[in-house]
Design a protein around this motif. Structure first.
Motif, PDB file in Angstrom:
ATOM      1  N   ASP A 278       0.820  -1.216   0.000  1.00 45.88           N
ATOM      2  CA  ASP A 278       0.000   0.000   0.000  1.00 45.88           C
ATOM      3  C   ASP A 278       0.850   1.260   0.000  1.00 45.88           C
ATOM      4  N   ILE A 279       2.057   1.184   0.573  1.00 42.47           N
ATOM      5  CA  ILE A 279       2.962   2.333   0.511  1.00 42.47           C
ATOM      6  C   ILE A 279       3.388   2.579  -0.936  1.00 42.47           C
ATOM      7  N   THR A 280       3.790   1.522  -1.618  1.00 42.48           N
ATOM      8  CA  THR A 280       4.271   1.673  -2.995  1.00 42.48           C
ATOM      9  C   THR A 280       3.142   1.974  -3.970  1.00 42.48           C
ATOM     10  N   ASP A 281       1.917   1.541  -3.636  1.00 41.61           N
ATOM     11  CA  ASP A 281       0.780   1.712  -4.547  1.00 41.61           C
ATOM     12  C   ASP A 281      -0.136   2.859  -4.144  1.00 41.61           C
ATOM     13  N   ARG A 282       0.321   3.734  -3.271  1.00 39.82           N
ATOM     14  CA  ARG A 282      -0.595   4.743  -2.721  1.00 39.82           C
ATOM     15  C   ARG A 282      -1.206   5.641  -3.793  1.00 39.82           C
ATOM     16  N   ASP A 283      -0.477   5.909  -4.854  1.00 44.68           N
ATOM     17  CA  ASP A 283      -1.036   6.753  -5.931  1.00 44.68           C
ATOM     18  C   ASP A 283      -1.977   5.946  -6.826  1.00 44.68           C
ATOM     19  N   ILE A 284      -1.628   4.676  -7.084  1.00 44.77           N
ATOM     20  CA  ILE A 284      -2.481   3.813  -7.906  1.00 44.77           C
ATOM     21  C   ILE A 284      -3.782   3.503  -7.192  1.00 44.77           C
TER      22      ILE A 284
ATOM     23  N   PRO B  33       2.416 -10.250 -12.996  1.00 42.35           N
ATOM     24  CA  PRO B  33       2.738  -9.955 -11.586  1.00 42.35           C
ATOM     25  C   PRO B  33       2.288 -11.074 -10.646  1.00 42.35           C
ATOM     26  N   GLN B  34       1.306 -11.872 -11.089  1.00 38.20           N
ATOM     27  CA  GLN B  34       0.839 -12.977 -10.256  1.00 38.20           C
ATOM     28  C   GLN B  34       1.942 -14.014 -10.009  1.00 38.20           C
ATOM     29  N   VAL B  35       2.907 -14.117 -10.927  1.00 39.50           N
ATOM     30  CA  VAL B  35       4.040 -15.015 -10.694  1.00 39.50           C
ATOM     31  C   VAL B  35       4.842 -14.546  -9.488  1.00 39.50           C
TER      32      VAL B  35
ATOM     33  N   GLN C 297     -11.476  -8.387 -11.000  1.00 44.10           N
ATOM     34  CA  GLN C 297     -12.280  -7.341 -10.369  1.00 44.10           C
ATOM     35  C   GLN C 297     -11.816  -5.945 -10.784  1.00 44.10           C
ATOM     36  N   ASP C 298     -10.495  -5.808 -11.010  1.00 45.64           N
ATOM     37  CA  ASP C 298      -9.921  -4.489 -11.276  1.00 45.64           C
ATOM     38  C   ASP C 298      -9.511  -4.296 -12.724  1.00 45.64           C
ATOM     39  N   ALA C 299      -9.873  -5.227 -13.595  1.00 51.38           N
ATOM     40  CA  ALA C 299      -9.349  -5.199 -14.961  1.00 51.38           C
ATOM     41  C   ALA C 299      -9.643  -3.876 -15.678  1.00 51.38           C
ATOM     42  N   GLU C 300     -10.848  -3.349 -15.533  1.00 47.73           N
ATOM     43  CA  GLU C 300     -11.193  -2.110 -16.231  1.00 47.73           C
ATOM     44  C   GLU C 300     -10.405  -0.927 -15.684  1.00 47.73           C
ATOM     45  N   ASP C 301     -10.336  -0.806 -14.346  1.00 48.02           N
ATOM     46  CA  ASP C 301      -9.579   0.286 -13.743  1.00 48.02           C
ATOM     47  C   ASP C 301      -8.091   0.156 -14.076  1.00 48.02           C
ATOM     48  N   ASP C 302      -7.576  -1.072 -14.041  1.00 47.02           N
ATOM     49  CA  ASP C 302      -6.164  -1.295 -14.351  1.00 47.02           C
ATOM     50  C   ASP C 302      -5.837  -0.861 -15.778  1.00 47.02           C
ATOM     51  N   ALA C 303      -6.765  -1.130 -16.692  1.00 48.48           N
ATOM     52  CA  ALA C 303      -6.544  -0.729 -18.087  1.00 48.48           C
ATOM     53  C   ALA C 303      -6.469   0.794 -18.218  1.00 48.48           C
ATOM     54  N   LEU C 304      -7.291   1.499 -17.449  1.00 51.30           N
ATOM     55  CA  LEU C 304      -7.310   2.956 -17.525  1.00 51.30           C
ATOM     56  C   LEU C 304      -6.021   3.586 -17.006  1.00 51.30           C
ATOM     57  N   ILE C 305      -5.429   2.964 -15.970  1.00 54.17           N
ATOM     58  CA  ILE C 305      -4.241   3.569 -15.369  1.00 54.17           C
ATOM     59  C   ILE C 305      -2.952   2.873 -15.801  1.00 54.17           C
ATOM     60  N   GLY C 306      -3.058   1.852 -16.667  1.00 49.81           N
ATOM     61  CA  GLY C 306      -1.876   1.213 -17.219  1.00 49.81           C
ATOM     62  C   GLY C 306      -1.226   0.169 -16.343  1.00 49.81           C
ATOM     63  N   VAL C 307      -1.973  -0.425 -15.413  1.00 51.14           N
ATOM     64  CA  VAL C 307      -1.446  -1.477 -14.548  1.00 51.14           C
ATOM     65  C   VAL C 307      -1.648  -2.829 -15.216  1.00 51.14           C
ATOM     66  N   LYS C 308      -0.631  -3.667 -15.206  1.00 53.64           N
ATOM     67  CA  LYS C 308      -0.669  -4.957 -15.894  1.00 53.64           C
ATOM     68  C   LYS C 308      -1.119  -6.069 -14.938  1.00 53.64           C
TER      69      LYS C 308
ATOM     70  N   VAL D 257       8.965 -10.514  -1.719  1.00 53.86           N
ATOM     71  CA  VAL D 257       8.007  -9.622  -1.060  1.00 53.86           C
ATOM     72  C   VAL D 257       8.265  -8.176  -1.449  1.00 53.86           C
ATOM     73  N   ALA D 258       9.557  -7.803  -1.496  1.00 53.84           N
ATOM     74  CA  ALA D 258       9.910  -6.423  -1.833  1.00 53.84           C
ATOM     75  C   ALA D 258       9.621  -6.098  -3.292  1.00 53.84           C
ATOM     76  N   ILE D 259       9.802  -7.086  -4.180  1.00 49.35           N
ATOM     77  CA  ILE D 259       9.651  -6.844  -5.619  1.00 49.35           C
ATOM     78  C   ILE D 259       8.191  -6.832  -6.046  1.00 49.35           C
ATOM     79  N   TYR D 260       7.356  -7.654  -5.419  1.00 51.39           N
ATOM     80  CA  TYR D 260       5.999  -7.874  -5.923  1.00 51.39           C
ATOM     81  C   TYR D 260       5.207  -6.592  -6.215  1.00 51.39           C
ATOM     82  N   PRO D 261       5.176  -5.596  -5.316  1.00 52.79           N
ATOM     83  CA  PRO D 261       4.337  -4.424  -5.623  1.00 52.79           C
ATOM     84  C   PRO D 261       4.712  -3.697  -6.910  1.00 52.79           C
ATOM     85  N   PHE D 262       5.964  -3.862  -7.349  1.00 54.18           N
ATOM     86  CA  PHE D 262       6.408  -3.172  -8.556  1.00 54.18           C
ATOM     87  C   PHE D 262       6.185  -4.004  -9.822  1.00 54.18           C
ATOM     88  N   ALA D 263       5.881  -5.310  -9.637  1.00 51.64           N
ATOM     89  CA  ALA D 263       5.812  -6.219 -10.790  1.00 51.64           C
ATOM     90  C   ALA D 263       4.764  -5.794 -11.805  1.00 51.64           C
TER      91      ALA D 263
END
Length: 321
Positions: A94-100, A168-170, A216-227, A155-161
Protein backbone atom coordinates in the motif's frame (compact mmCIF):
# COMPACT_ATOMS: atom_id res chain seq x y z
CA UNK A 1 -15.95 -19.36 5.07
CA UNK A 2 -18.54 -16.62 5.08
CA UNK A 3 -19.16 -15.18 1.64
CA UNK A 4 -20.23 -11.58 1.95
CA UNK A 5 -20.62 -8.81 -0.55
CA UNK A 6 -18.26 -5.85 -0.15
CA UNK A 7 -19.33 -3.50 2.64
CA UNK A 8 -19.87 0.21 2.14
CA UNK A 9 -17.18 2.60 3.24
CA UNK A 10 -18.01 4.13 6.60
CA UNK A 11 -15.94 5.06 9.64
CA UNK A 12 -12.79 4.12 7.73
CA UNK A 13 -13.99 0.68 6.67
CA UNK A 14 -12.41 -0.72 3.53
CA UNK A 15 -14.80 -1.48 0.67
CA UNK A 16 -13.89 -5.14 0.12
CA UNK A 17 -13.56 -6.18 3.76
CA UNK A 18 -15.65 -9.03 5.15
CA UNK A 19 -18.83 -7.66 6.74
CA UNK A 20 -18.82 -7.93 10.53
CA UNK A 21 -15.08 -8.68 10.72
CA UNK A 22 -13.35 -8.58 14.10
CA UNK A 23 -11.43 -5.38 13.35
CA UNK A 24 -14.60 -3.37 12.75
CA UNK A 25 -16.39 -4.97 15.71
CA UNK A 26 -13.81 -5.36 18.46
CA UNK A 27 -10.50 -3.61 17.75
CA UNK A 28 -9.84 -0.29 19.57
CA UNK A 29 -10.59 2.62 17.28
CA UNK A 30 -6.99 3.89 17.26
CA UNK A 31 -5.68 0.53 15.98
CA UNK A 32 -8.22 -0.01 13.21
CA UNK A 33 -6.48 1.97 10.42
CA UNK A 34 -3.26 0.00 11.00
CA UNK A 35 -5.02 -3.36 11.22
CA UNK A 36 -6.88 -2.52 8.01
CA UNK A 37 -3.54 -1.58 6.45
CA UNK A 38 -2.39 -5.11 7.34
CA UNK A 39 -5.61 -6.57 5.85
CA UNK A 40 -6.53 -8.04 9.25
CA UNK A 41 -10.15 -7.36 8.30
CA UNK A 42 -9.67 -9.63 5.26
CA UNK A 43 -8.15 -12.88 6.59
CA UNK A 44 -8.11 -14.80 3.29
CA UNK A 45 -4.61 -13.50 2.48
CA UNK A 46 -3.22 -14.87 5.74
CA UNK A 47 -4.72 -18.27 4.92
CA UNK A 48 -3.23 -18.23 1.43
CA UNK A 49 0.19 -17.49 2.91
CA UNK A 50 -0.17 -20.06 5.69
CA UNK A 51 -1.50 -23.07 3.81
CA UNK A 52 1.64 -23.77 1.72
CA UNK A 53 3.56 -23.74 5.03
CA UNK A 54 1.31 -26.46 6.39
CA UNK A 55 1.60 -28.42 3.13
CA UNK A 56 5.39 -28.32 3.40
CA UNK A 57 5.40 -29.33 7.06
CA UNK A 58 2.91 -32.16 6.52
CA UNK A 59 4.81 -33.61 3.56
CA UNK A 60 8.10 -33.33 5.45
CA UNK A 61 6.60 -35.32 8.31
CA UNK A 62 5.28 -37.88 5.84
CA UNK A 63 8.76 -38.31 4.42
CA UNK A 64 10.60 -38.57 7.75
CA UNK A 65 7.89 -40.34 9.71
CA UNK A 66 8.64 -38.03 12.63
CA UNK A 67 6.28 -35.89 14.65
CA UNK A 68 7.09 -34.05 17.87
CA UNK A 69 6.24 -31.05 19.98
CA UNK A 70 8.57 -28.91 17.90
CA UNK A 71 6.44 -29.63 14.84
CA UNK A 72 3.45 -28.21 16.67
CA UNK A 73 5.51 -25.09 17.25
CA UNK A 74 6.45 -24.95 13.55
CA UNK A 75 2.75 -25.09 12.64
CA UNK A 76 1.86 -22.37 15.16
CA UNK A 77 4.89 -20.23 14.28
CA UNK A 78 3.93 -20.41 10.62
CA UNK A 79 0.44 -19.17 11.51
CA UNK A 80 1.79 -16.27 13.55
CA UNK A 81 4.40 -15.50 10.92
CA UNK A 82 1.86 -15.64 8.11
CA UNK A 83 -0.33 -13.10 9.91
CA UNK A 84 2.59 -10.77 10.58
CA UNK A 85 4.37 -11.07 7.24
CA UNK A 86 1.16 -10.81 5.28
CA UNK A 87 0.50 -7.62 7.23
CA UNK A 88 4.00 -6.30 6.58
CA UNK A 89 3.76 -7.19 2.89
CA UNK A 90 0.37 -5.54 2.51
CA UNK A 91 1.65 -2.44 4.27
CA UNK A 92 4.60 -2.28 1.87
CA UNK A 93 2.25 -2.88 -1.06
CA UNK A 94 0.00 0.00 0.00
CA UNK A 95 2.96 2.33 0.51
CA UNK A 96 4.27 1.67 -3.00
CA UNK A 97 0.78 1.71 -4.55
CA UNK A 98 -0.59 4.74 -2.72
CA UNK A 99 -1.04 6.75 -5.93
CA UNK A 100 -2.48 3.81 -7.91
CA UNK A 101 -4.91 2.75 -5.15
CA UNK A 102 -6.57 6.14 -5.13
CA UNK A 103 -7.52 5.66 -8.80
CA UNK A 104 -9.12 2.21 -8.37
CA UNK A 105 -12.65 2.00 -7.00
CA UNK A 106 -12.02 -1.15 -4.91
CA UNK A 107 -8.86 0.22 -3.24
CA UNK A 108 -9.55 3.94 -2.87
CA UNK A 109 -10.90 3.39 0.66
CA UNK A 110 -7.67 1.80 1.94
CA UNK A 111 -6.04 3.66 4.87
CA UNK A 112 -3.23 5.43 2.96
CA UNK A 113 -5.14 6.76 -0.10
CA UNK A 114 -8.06 7.69 2.16
CA UNK A 115 -5.71 9.72 4.38
CA UNK A 116 -6.20 7.75 7.61
CA UNK A 117 -2.55 6.64 7.80
CA UNK A 118 0.50 8.60 6.67
CA UNK A 119 3.45 7.07 4.84
CA UNK A 120 5.85 7.47 7.78
CA UNK A 121 3.45 5.82 10.18
CA UNK A 122 2.90 3.00 7.68
CA UNK A 123 6.66 2.45 7.36
CA UNK A 124 6.99 2.25 11.14
CA UNK A 125 4.10 -0.23 11.31
CA UNK A 126 5.71 -2.35 8.59
CA UNK A 127 8.98 -2.42 10.54
CA UNK A 128 7.23 -3.52 13.75
CA UNK A 129 5.52 -6.42 11.97
CA UNK A 130 8.75 -7.46 10.24
CA UNK A 131 10.76 -7.45 13.47
CA UNK A 132 8.14 -9.55 15.26
CA UNK A 133 8.30 -12.00 12.35
CA UNK A 134 12.08 -12.14 12.72
CA UNK A 135 11.77 -13.06 16.39
CA UNK A 136 9.61 -16.05 15.39
CA UNK A 137 11.93 -17.02 12.52
CA UNK A 138 14.92 -17.17 14.88
CA UNK A 139 13.35 -20.14 16.69
CA UNK A 140 13.97 -22.29 13.57
CA UNK A 141 17.17 -23.98 12.39
CA UNK A 142 19.77 -21.99 10.48
CA UNK A 143 18.78 -23.33 7.07
CA UNK A 144 15.17 -22.24 7.64
CA UNK A 145 16.33 -18.85 8.95
CA UNK A 146 18.33 -18.29 5.77
CA UNK A 147 15.32 -19.19 3.64
CA UNK A 148 13.17 -16.83 5.69
CA UNK A 149 15.60 -13.98 5.04
CA UNK A 150 15.57 -14.71 1.30
CA UNK A 151 11.77 -14.51 1.32
CA UNK A 152 12.05 -10.74 1.73
CA UNK A 153 13.27 -10.43 -1.87
CA UNK A 154 10.05 -11.49 -3.69
CA UNK A 155 8.01 -9.62 -1.06
CA UNK A 156 9.91 -6.42 -1.83
CA UNK A 157 9.65 -6.84 -5.62
CA UNK A 158 6.00 -7.87 -5.92
CA UNK A 159 4.34 -4.42 -5.62
CA UNK A 160 6.41 -3.17 -8.56
CA UNK A 161 5.81 -6.22 -10.79
CA UNK A 162 2.55 -4.94 -12.26
CA UNK A 163 4.48 -1.96 -13.59
CA UNK A 164 6.94 -3.97 -15.70
CA UNK A 165 5.33 -7.36 -16.47
CA UNK A 166 1.98 -8.80 -17.52
CA UNK A 167 2.66 -11.63 -15.04
CA UNK A 168 2.74 -9.96 -11.59
CA UNK A 169 0.84 -12.98 -10.26
CA UNK A 170 4.04 -15.01 -10.69
CA UNK A 171 5.84 -12.70 -8.27
CA UNK A 172 2.92 -12.99 -5.85
CA UNK A 173 3.20 -16.77 -6.12
CA UNK A 174 6.93 -16.64 -5.44
CA UNK A 175 6.26 -14.71 -2.23
CA UNK A 176 3.08 -16.41 -1.02
CA UNK A 177 4.28 -20.01 -1.39
CA UNK A 178 7.74 -19.57 0.14
CA UNK A 179 6.43 -21.14 3.33
CA UNK A 180 6.37 -24.54 1.63
CA UNK A 181 10.17 -24.38 1.43
CA UNK A 182 10.54 -22.83 4.88
CA UNK A 183 8.35 -25.25 6.84
CA UNK A 184 9.83 -28.30 5.08
CA UNK A 185 13.32 -27.10 5.99
CA UNK A 186 12.33 -26.22 9.56
CA UNK A 187 11.33 -29.88 10.04
CA UNK A 188 14.03 -31.69 8.05
CA UNK A 189 16.98 -29.30 8.38
CA UNK A 190 17.58 -29.13 4.63
CA UNK A 191 15.71 -28.44 1.41
CA UNK A 192 14.51 -31.42 -0.64
CA UNK A 193 13.23 -31.63 -4.20
CA UNK A 194 9.65 -32.53 -3.18
CA UNK A 195 9.47 -29.19 -1.37
CA UNK A 196 10.65 -27.35 -4.49
CA UNK A 197 8.05 -29.11 -6.65
CA UNK A 198 5.41 -28.33 -4.02
CA UNK A 199 6.49 -24.68 -4.15
CA UNK A 200 6.07 -24.54 -7.93
CA UNK A 201 2.66 -26.21 -7.60
CA UNK A 202 1.70 -23.51 -5.12
CA UNK A 203 2.75 -20.84 -7.61
CA UNK A 204 0.42 -22.41 -10.19
CA UNK A 205 -2.37 -22.28 -7.60
CA UNK A 206 -1.63 -18.58 -6.99
CA UNK A 207 -1.83 -17.92 -10.72
CA UNK A 208 -5.26 -19.59 -10.66
CA UNK A 209 -6.80 -17.71 -7.75
CA UNK A 210 -5.15 -14.34 -8.28
CA UNK A 211 -6.08 -14.20 -11.95
CA UNK A 212 -9.67 -14.61 -10.79
CA UNK A 213 -9.15 -11.89 -8.19
CA UNK A 214 -7.49 -9.51 -10.67
CA UNK A 215 -10.54 -9.57 -12.94
CA UNK A 216 -12.28 -7.34 -10.37
CA UNK A 217 -9.92 -4.49 -11.28
CA UNK A 218 -9.35 -5.20 -14.96
CA UNK A 219 -11.19 -2.11 -16.23
CA UNK A 220 -9.58 0.29 -13.74
CA UNK A 221 -6.16 -1.30 -14.35
CA UNK A 222 -6.54 -0.73 -18.09
CA UNK A 223 -7.31 2.96 -17.53
CA UNK A 224 -4.24 3.57 -15.37
CA UNK A 225 -1.88 1.21 -17.22
CA UNK A 226 -1.45 -1.48 -14.55
CA UNK A 227 -0.67 -4.96 -15.89
CA UNK A 228 -2.10 -8.31 -14.76
CA UNK A 229 -2.78 -11.80 -16.06
CA UNK A 230 -6.48 -10.93 -16.04
CA UNK A 231 -5.84 -8.19 -18.59
CA UNK A 232 -3.35 -10.32 -20.52
CA UNK A 233 -5.69 -13.31 -20.87
CA UNK A 234 -8.92 -11.34 -21.27
CA UNK A 235 -11.68 -13.47 -22.79
CA UNK A 236 -9.30 -16.45 -22.87
CA UNK A 237 -8.95 -16.49 -19.08
CA UNK A 238 -11.03 -19.63 -18.61
CA UNK A 239 -8.62 -21.67 -20.76
CA UNK A 240 -5.62 -20.36 -18.84
CA UNK A 241 -7.32 -21.13 -15.53
CA UNK A 242 -7.76 -24.74 -16.69
CA UNK A 243 -4.02 -24.94 -17.36
CA UNK A 244 -3.16 -23.54 -13.94
CA UNK A 245 -5.60 -25.99 -12.35
CA UNK A 246 -3.93 -28.94 -14.08
CA UNK A 247 -0.45 -27.70 -13.16
CA UNK A 248 -1.47 -27.29 -9.51
CA UNK A 249 -2.81 -30.82 -9.21
CA UNK A 250 0.02 -32.49 -11.13
CA UNK A 251 2.85 -30.69 -9.35
CA UNK A 252 1.45 -31.10 -5.85
CA UNK A 253 0.77 -34.74 -6.69
CA UNK A 254 4.41 -35.19 -7.79
CA UNK A 255 5.58 -33.60 -4.54
CA UNK A 256 3.40 -36.06 -2.61
CA UNK A 257 4.93 -39.01 -4.46
CA UNK A 258 8.42 -37.75 -3.73
CA UNK A 259 7.67 -37.29 -0.04
CA UNK A 260 5.55 -40.38 0.63
CA UNK A 261 7.01 -42.97 -1.77
CA UNK A 262 8.51 -44.97 1.13
CA UNK A 263 5.30 -44.97 3.16
CA UNK A 264 2.60 -47.62 2.88
CA UNK A 265 0.61 -47.85 -0.34
CA UNK A 266 -2.50 -46.78 1.56
CA UNK A 267 -0.74 -43.70 2.99
CA UNK A 268 0.50 -42.72 -0.48
CA UNK A 269 -2.96 -43.13 -2.01
CA UNK A 270 -4.61 -41.10 0.74
CA UNK A 271 -1.98 -38.36 0.45
CA UNK A 272 -2.50 -38.20 -3.31
CA UNK A 273 -6.18 -37.72 -2.58
CA UNK A 274 -5.27 -34.24 -1.30
CA UNK A 275 -4.34 -32.63 -4.63
CA UNK A 276 -7.02 -34.70 -6.39
CA UNK A 277 -9.80 -33.37 -4.13
CA UNK A 278 -8.34 -29.87 -4.28
CA UNK A 279 -8.50 -30.10 -8.06
CA UNK A 280 -12.22 -30.80 -7.89
CA UNK A 281 -12.69 -27.72 -5.72
CA UNK A 282 -10.77 -25.61 -8.25
CA UNK A 283 -12.92 -27.11 -11.02
CA UNK A 284 -16.00 -25.96 -9.10
CA UNK A 285 -14.49 -22.47 -8.88
CA UNK A 286 -13.91 -22.50 -12.62
CA UNK A 287 -17.55 -23.36 -13.25
CA UNK A 288 -18.57 -20.37 -11.12
CA UNK A 289 -16.18 -17.98 -12.88
CA UNK A 290 -17.81 -14.94 -14.49
CA UNK A 291 -15.39 -12.12 -15.29
CA UNK A 292 -18.22 -9.56 -15.19
CA UNK A 293 -19.50 -10.50 -11.71
CA UNK A 294 -17.24 -8.70 -9.21
CA UNK A 295 -19.07 -10.01 -6.14
CA UNK A 296 -18.91 -13.54 -7.51
CA UNK A 297 -15.19 -13.20 -8.27
CA UNK A 298 -14.54 -12.16 -4.67
CA UNK A 299 -16.55 -15.13 -3.35
CA UNK A 300 -14.61 -17.54 -5.55
CA UNK A 301 -11.30 -16.03 -4.49
CA UNK A 302 -12.17 -16.33 -0.80
CA UNK A 303 -13.17 -19.98 -1.26
CA UNK A 304 -9.52 -20.83 -1.82
CA UNK A 305 -9.06 -21.09 1.92
CA UNK A 306 -11.19 -24.23 1.78
CA UNK A 307 -9.43 -25.45 -1.37
CA UNK A 308 -6.03 -25.13 0.31
CA UNK A 309 -7.16 -26.82 3.52
CA UNK A 310 -8.18 -29.97 1.65
CA UNK A 311 -4.59 -31.26 1.09
CA UNK A 312 -3.72 -30.51 4.73
CA UNK A 313 -6.50 -32.82 5.91
CA UNK A 314 -5.52 -35.62 3.52
CA UNK A 315 -1.82 -35.32 4.42
CA UNK A 316 -2.66 -35.46 8.14
CA UNK A 317 -4.70 -38.62 7.73
CA UNK A 318 -2.00 -40.21 5.58
CA UNK A 319 0.60 -39.67 8.32
CA UNK A 320 -1.28 -42.04 10.63
CA UNK A 321 -1.48 -44.85 8.01
Amino acid sequence: MTDNAPIPEQSGQVSDAVAGNWVDRFAPAATRPFLRLSRADRPIGTWLLLLPCWWGLALAMLMTGRFGWYDLWIALACALGAFLMRGAGCTWNDITDRDIDGSVARTASRPIPSGLVGVRAALAWMLVQTLLSLVILLTFNWAAIALGALALLPVAIYPFAKRFTWWPQVFLGLAFNWGALLAWTAHTGSLGWPAVVLYVGGIAWTLFYDTIYAHQDAEDDALIGVKSTARLFGDNSRNWLRRFLAMTVLLIGLAVIGAAIDRSVLALVVALGGPWAMGWHLAWQLRQFDADDSAGLLRIFRSNRDAGLIPVLFFAVAWFL
